[in-house]
Design a protein around this motif. Structure first.
Motif, PDB file in Angstrom:
ATOM      1  N   LEU A   7       0.848  -1.181   0.000  1.00 51.63           N
ATOM      2  CA  LEU A   7       0.000   0.000   0.000  1.00 51.63           C
ATOM      3  C   LEU A   7       0.884   1.231   0.000  1.00 51.63           C
ATOM      4  N   GLY A   8       0.598   2.170  -0.877  1.00 51.29           N
ATOM      5  CA  GLY A   8       1.263   3.469  -0.894  1.00 51.29           C
ATOM      6  C   GLY A   8       0.279   4.513  -0.385  1.00 51.29           C
ATOM      7  N   ILE A   9       0.702   5.330   0.571  1.00 53.13           N
ATOM      8  CA  ILE A   9      -0.166   6.377   1.111  1.00 53.13           C
ATOM      9  C   ILE A   9       0.494   7.721   0.859  1.00 53.13           C
ATOM     10  N   SER A  10      -0.198   8.581   0.113  1.00 54.47           N
ATOM     11  CA  SER A  10       0.331   9.899  -0.219  1.00 54.47           C
ATOM     12  C   SER A  10      -0.431  10.984   0.522  1.00 54.47           C
ATOM     13  N   PRO A  11       0.279  12.008   0.978  1.00 52.34           N
ATOM     14  CA  PRO A  11      -0.403  13.139   1.607  1.00 52.34           C
ATOM     15  C   PRO A  11      -1.023  14.045   0.541  1.00 52.34           C
ATOM     16  N   SER A  12      -1.734  15.036   0.993  1.00 53.03           N
ATOM     17  CA  SER A  12      -2.273  16.052   0.096  1.00 53.03           C
ATOM     18  C   SER A  12      -1.150  16.976  -0.344  1.00 53.03           C
ATOM     19  N   VAL A  25     -10.747  12.251   4.218  1.00 54.64           N
ATOM     20  CA  VAL A  25     -11.221  11.574   3.020  1.00 54.64           C
ATOM     21  C   VAL A  25     -10.058  10.811   2.412  1.00 54.64           C
ATOM     22  N   ILE A  26     -10.314   9.579   2.016  1.00 56.35           N
ATOM     23  CA  ILE A  26      -9.323   8.767   1.316  1.00 56.35           C
ATOM     24  C   ILE A  26      -9.772   8.621  -0.125  1.00 56.35           C
ATOM     25  N   GLY A  27      -8.859   8.871  -1.032  1.00 51.97           N
ATOM     26  CA  GLY A  27      -9.161   8.727  -2.446  1.00 51.97           C
ATOM     27  C   GLY A  27      -8.115   7.884  -3.129  1.00 51.97           C
ATOM     28  N   GLY A  28      -8.199   7.830  -4.429  1.00 50.79           N
ATOM     29  CA  GLY A  28      -7.272   7.033  -5.220  1.00 50.79           C
ATOM     30  C   GLY A  28      -5.976   7.766  -5.501  1.00 50.79           C
ATOM     31  N   ASN A  29      -5.567   7.756  -6.726  1.00 51.05           N
ATOM     32  CA  ASN A  29      -4.272   8.268  -7.143  1.00 51.05           C
ATOM     33  C   ASN A  29      -4.314   9.752  -7.524  1.00 51.05           C
ATOM     34  N   GLN A  48      -2.849   8.347  11.724  1.00 53.32           N
ATOM     35  CA  GLN A  48      -4.087   7.623  12.002  1.00 53.32           C
ATOM     36  C   GLN A  48      -4.452   6.708  10.833  1.00 53.32           C
ATOM     37  N   VAL A  49      -4.291   7.174   9.621  1.00 52.22           N
ATOM     38  CA  VAL A  49      -4.594   6.354   8.447  1.00 52.22           C
ATOM     39  C   VAL A  49      -3.670   5.142   8.385  1.00 52.22           C
ATOM     40  N   VAL A  50      -2.380   5.351   8.638  1.00 52.80           N
ATOM     41  CA  VAL A  50      -1.421   4.245   8.616  1.00 52.80           C
ATOM     42  C   VAL A  50      -1.795   3.200   9.670  1.00 52.80           C
ATOM     43  N   SER A  57      -6.949  -3.587   7.528  1.00 55.80           N
ATOM     44  CA  SER A  57      -6.556  -3.302   6.150  1.00 55.80           C
ATOM     45  C   SER A  57      -7.753  -3.328   5.195  1.00 55.80           C
ATOM     46  N   LYS A  58      -7.954  -2.200   4.485  1.00 51.59           N
ATOM     47  CA  LYS A  58      -9.041  -2.090   3.511  1.00 51.59           C
ATOM     48  C   LYS A  58      -8.517  -1.916   2.090  1.00 51.59           C
TER      49      LYS A  58
END
Length: 69
Positions: A7-12, A25-29, A48-50, A57-58
């Motif tokens: 999983l890759g998690i990117s900030p705004s 809000v969680i979105g895609g790419n 918190q998201v991590v 895991s979703k």
């Protein structure tokens, strides 16, 4: 690789210090913006998201982006 769960998690656009937001809000790419037109997320929200993804895991084999709502 289909046998590796990642999983890759990117900030705004703006990644700032601060506590976790009450809502996010969680979105895609794609770059996300909140209802005020800001693309900002706090370090607390990202943490918190991590943690949420580790515990429950979703998202699998994808990249997500996070914005404070």
């Amino acid at each position: 690789m289909s046998d590796v769960d990642w999983l890759g998690i990117s900030p705004s656009m703006s990644f700032v210090a601060g506590k976790a937001a009450e809502h996010y809000v969680i979105g895609g790419n794609d770059l996300l913006f909140n209802q005020d037109g800001k693309s900002e997320v706090t370090a607390g929200t990202m943490a918190q998201v991590v943690v949420n993804e580790i515990i429950n895991s979703k998202h699998h084999q994808e990249r997500i982006t996070v914005v404070d709502a």
